[in-house]
Design a protein around this motif. Structure first.
Motif, PDB file in Angstrom:
ATOM      1  N   LEU A 185       0.821  -1.208   0.000  1.00 25.56           N
ATOM      2  CA  LEU A 185       0.000   0.000   0.000  1.00 25.56           C
ATOM      3  C   LEU A 185       0.858   1.263   0.000  1.00 25.56           C
ATOM      4  CD1 LEU A 185      -2.580  -1.197   2.667  1.00 25.56           C
ATOM      5  CD2 LEU A 185      -3.072  -0.800   0.247  1.00 25.56           C
ATOM      6  N   PRO A 186       0.345   2.355  -0.607  1.00 27.00           N
ATOM      7  CA  PRO A 186       1.055   3.639  -0.536  1.00 27.00           C
ATOM      8  C   PRO A 186       1.169   4.102   0.907  1.00 27.00           C
ATOM      9  CG  PRO A 186      -0.684   3.707  -2.186  1.00 27.00           C
ATOM     10  CD  PRO A 186      -0.882   2.438  -1.417  1.00 27.00           C
ATOM     11  N   ARG A 187       2.307   4.754   1.231  1.00 26.75           N
ATOM     12  CA  ARG A 187       2.559   5.194   2.607  1.00 26.75           C
ATOM     13  C   ARG A 187       3.088   6.609   2.617  1.00 26.75           C
ATOM     14  NH1 ARG A 187       6.698   0.728   4.226  1.00 26.75           N
ATOM     15  NH2 ARG A 187       7.351   2.374   5.654  1.00 26.75           N
ATOM     16  N   LEU A 188       2.581   7.384   3.586  1.00 24.41           N
ATOM     17  CA  LEU A 188       3.083   8.721   3.841  1.00 24.41           C
ATOM     18  C   LEU A 188       3.510   8.793   5.300  1.00 24.41           C
ATOM     19  CD1 LEU A 188       3.459  11.780   3.259  1.00 24.41           C
ATOM     20  CD2 LEU A 188       1.047  12.068   3.891  1.00 24.41           C
ATOM     21  N   HIS A 189       4.708   9.344   5.542  1.00 25.36           N
ATOM     22  CA  HIS A 189       5.209   9.532   6.895  1.00 25.36           C
ATOM     23  C   HIS A 189       5.330  11.025   7.169  1.00 25.36           C
ATOM     24  CE1 HIS A 189       6.483   5.308   7.796  1.00 25.36           C
ATOM     25  NE2 HIS A 189       6.418   5.244   6.483  1.00 25.36           N
ATOM     26  N   VAL A 190       4.623  11.489   8.189  1.00 28.53           N
ATOM     27  CA  VAL A 190       4.706  12.879   8.624  1.00 28.53           C
ATOM     28  C   VAL A 190       5.632  12.910   9.835  1.00 28.53           C
ATOM     29  CG1 VAL A 190       3.439  14.912   9.397  1.00 28.53           C
ATOM     30  CG2 VAL A 190       2.368  13.307   7.788  1.00 28.53           C
ATOM     31  N   LEU A 191       6.802  13.516   9.678  1.00 27.26           N
ATOM     32  CA  LEU A 191       7.844  13.470  10.704  1.00 27.26           C
ATOM     33  C   LEU A 191       7.895  14.786  11.472  1.00 27.26           C
ATOM     34  CD1 LEU A 191      10.673  11.711   8.679  1.00 27.26           C
ATOM     35  CD2 LEU A 191       8.951  10.672  10.166  1.00 27.26           C
ATOM     36  N   CYS A 192       7.825  14.673  12.795  1.00 26.12           N
ATOM     37  CA  CYS A 192       7.809  15.852  13.660  1.00 26.12           C
ATOM     38  C   CYS A 192       9.031  15.914  14.569  1.00 26.12           C
ATOM     39  CB  CYS A 192       6.539  15.848  14.523  1.00 26.12           C
ATOM     40  SG  CYS A 192       5.014  15.651  13.589  1.00 26.12           S
ATOM     41  N   SER A 193       9.367  14.803  15.212  1.00 24.62           N
ATOM     42  CA  SER A 193      10.435  14.780  16.215  1.00 24.62           C
ATOM     43  C   SER A 193      11.827  14.667  15.608  1.00 24.62           C
ATOM     44  CB  SER A 193      10.219  13.614  17.182  1.00 24.62           C
ATOM     45  OG  SER A 193       8.966  13.692  17.811  1.00 24.62           O
ATOM     46  N   MET A 212      11.454   1.984   7.282  1.00 28.11           N
ATOM     47  CA  MET A 212      11.443   3.418   6.969  1.00 28.11           C
ATOM     48  C   MET A 212      12.216   3.755   5.690  1.00 28.11           C
ATOM     49  SD  MET A 212       9.519   4.713   9.269  1.00 28.11           S
ATOM     50  CE  MET A 212       9.805   6.475   9.351  1.00 28.11           C
ATOM     51  N   THR A 213      12.795   2.746   5.062  1.00 30.00           N
ATOM     52  CA  THR A 213      13.458   2.966   3.775  1.00 30.00           C
ATOM     53  C   THR A 213      12.838   2.104   2.677  1.00 30.00           C
ATOM     54  OG1 THR A 213      15.167   1.345   4.381  1.00 30.00           O
ATOM     55  CG2 THR A 213      15.659   3.662   4.794  1.00 30.00           C
ATOM     56  N   ASP A 214      11.647   1.586   2.919  1.00 30.79           N
ATOM     57  CA  ASP A 214      10.966   0.789   1.903  1.00 30.79           C
ATOM     58  C   ASP A 214      10.699   1.623   0.657  1.00 30.79           C
ATOM     59  OD1 ASP A 214      10.934  -1.315   3.656  1.00 30.79           O
ATOM     60  OD2 ASP A 214       8.821  -1.112   4.195  1.00 30.79           O
ATOM     61  N   GLU A 215      10.569   0.946  -0.470  1.00 32.80           N
ATOM     62  CA  GLU A 215      10.199   1.631  -1.699  1.00 32.80           C
ATOM     63  C   GLU A 215       8.735   2.069  -1.633  1.00 32.80           C
ATOM     64  OE1 GLU A 215      10.964  -0.693  -5.127  1.00 32.80           O
ATOM     65  OE2 GLU A 215      13.119  -0.884  -4.745  1.00 32.80           O
ATOM     66  N   GLY A 216       8.442   3.157  -2.303  1.00 31.60           N
ATOM     67  CA  GLY A 216       7.054   3.584  -2.447  1.00 31.60           C
ATOM     68  C   GLY A 216       6.524   4.452  -1.337  1.00 31.60           C
ATOM     69  N   LEU A 217       7.348   4.820  -0.356  1.00 22.20           N
ATOM     70  CA  LEU A 217       6.849   5.690   0.705  1.00 22.20           C
ATOM     71  C   LEU A 217       7.310   7.120   0.457  1.00 22.20           C
ATOM     72  CD1 LEU A 217       9.358   6.424   2.836  1.00 22.20           C
ATOM     73  CD2 LEU A 217       9.005   4.060   3.499  1.00 22.20           C
ATOM     74  N   THR A 218       6.569   8.065   0.999  1.00 23.22           N
ATOM     75  CA  THR A 218       6.937   9.476   0.892  1.00 23.22           C
ATOM     76  C   THR A 218       6.998  10.082   2.288  1.00 23.22           C
ATOM     77  OG1 THR A 218       4.608  10.098   0.588  1.00 23.22           O
ATOM     78  CG2 THR A 218       5.919   9.768  -1.398  1.00 23.22           C
ATOM     79  N   TYR A 219       7.728  11.184   2.413  1.00 25.97           N
ATOM     80  CA  TYR A 219       7.912  11.860   3.693  1.00 25.97           C
ATOM     81  C   TYR A 219       7.429  13.297   3.595  1.00 25.97           C
ATOM     82  CZ  TYR A 219      11.154   8.144   5.207  1.00 25.97           C
ATOM     83  OH  TYR A 219      11.723   6.951   5.578  1.00 25.97           O
ATOM     84  N   ARG A 220       6.922  13.797   4.725  1.00 26.33           N
ATOM     85  CA  ARG A 220       6.667  15.223   4.889  1.00 26.33           C
ATOM     86  C   ARG A 220       7.193  15.638   6.247  1.00 26.33           C
ATOM     87  NH1 ARG A 220       2.652  17.896   2.061  1.00 26.33           N
ATOM     88  NH2 ARG A 220       3.430  19.691   3.234  1.00 26.33           N
TER      89      ARG A 220
END
Length: 243
Positions: A185-193, A212-220
């Motif tokens: 599944l598509p994944r988005l990670h919203v990073l705060c800390s 956290m380094t899988d293919e297909g994920l995005t970060y904000r």
């Protein structure tokens, strides 16, 4: 219009998402914040055997009985680490996207408690034994934690202190069981800390971060408190809306 299911982390209920929920509904989305068993308005249902499987079932039942499809499944902290991957692993056909708020999926066989450093594990276990009747983890000192950030409204801190409830400890000690179906599944990670670069560096050496380094994920990046629904709800809602 999208369908969002919002899951809070330790000690919190659906009430924690109120500002974010209002913003998303203002955009016309279907938003379902959920209090997991034993928390929020469901605090009276807490029992020593309330565990991770209980919380997985909470979410599965919401999706099934409300006949939800193409769900954007959002999990903060604990809910992101172990609850939303477990749900998606069982019903991937109902999930459009996974969104991890300042969290990431733990690998199969690991529990939330094991994610903490050994000294924190020992301290939490002692709190459960001495202040949590042997089966609950009391909320943290919110006033002290909030002193490290700026911009948190006083009334929000008061609500946080008043409404947070002890976390059933079995939810933290139950190992996550995953088949890998969720990984498609598509994944988005919203990073705060932590910034993206630091998370990626840890993923290279720390097993708990390996997804956290899988293919297909995005970060904000959303720098701030670990609980962005309190200190940056507008920005968090905007990221979810864009997702």
């Amino acid at each position: 219009m999208a369908t969002y299911v919002l899951l809070p982390g330790f000690w919190l209920g659906a009430w924690a998402w109120r500002p974010v929920t209002a913003e998303l509904r203002g955009h016309g989305h279907d938003v379902r914040p959920l209090s997991l068993t034993g928390l929020g308005e469901r605090a009276h249902l807490a029992r020593p055997d309330t565990d991770l499987e209980t919380h997985i079932t909470d979410v599965l039942n919401l999706i099934r009985y409300e006949d939800l499809h193409e769900v954007v499944l959002v999990g903060h902290s604990y809910a992101g680490s172990v609850v939303i991957p477990s749900v998606a692993d069982r019903i991937p056909e109902r999930i459009a996207q996974l969104v991890f708020i300042d969290s990431g999926p733990l690998p199969d066989g690991m529990s939330q408690a094991q994610f903490s450093p050994p000294e924190d594990q020992a301290r939490n276990a002692e709190l459960v034994r001495t202040a949590g009747h042997g089966w609950q983890l009391p909320p943290p000192p919110w006033q002290e934690l909030a002193s490290r950030v700026s911009g948190l409204p006083a009334d929000m801190l008061e609500r946080l202190t008043r409404l947070s409830t002890p976390q059933p400890w079995a939810t933290a000690t139950t190992p996550v069981r995953l088949t890998g179906a969720w990984e498609k599944l598509p994944r988005l990670h919203v990073l705060c800390s932590f910034p993206i670069e630091q998370v990626q560096a840890m993923a290279a050496t720390v097993p708990a971060f390996r997804h956290m380094t899988d293919e297909g994920l995005t970060y904000r990046d959303l720098p701030g408190w670990h609980w962005p629904m309190f200190d940056r709800p507008g920005e968090l809602a905007a990221i979810l809306h864009e997702a």
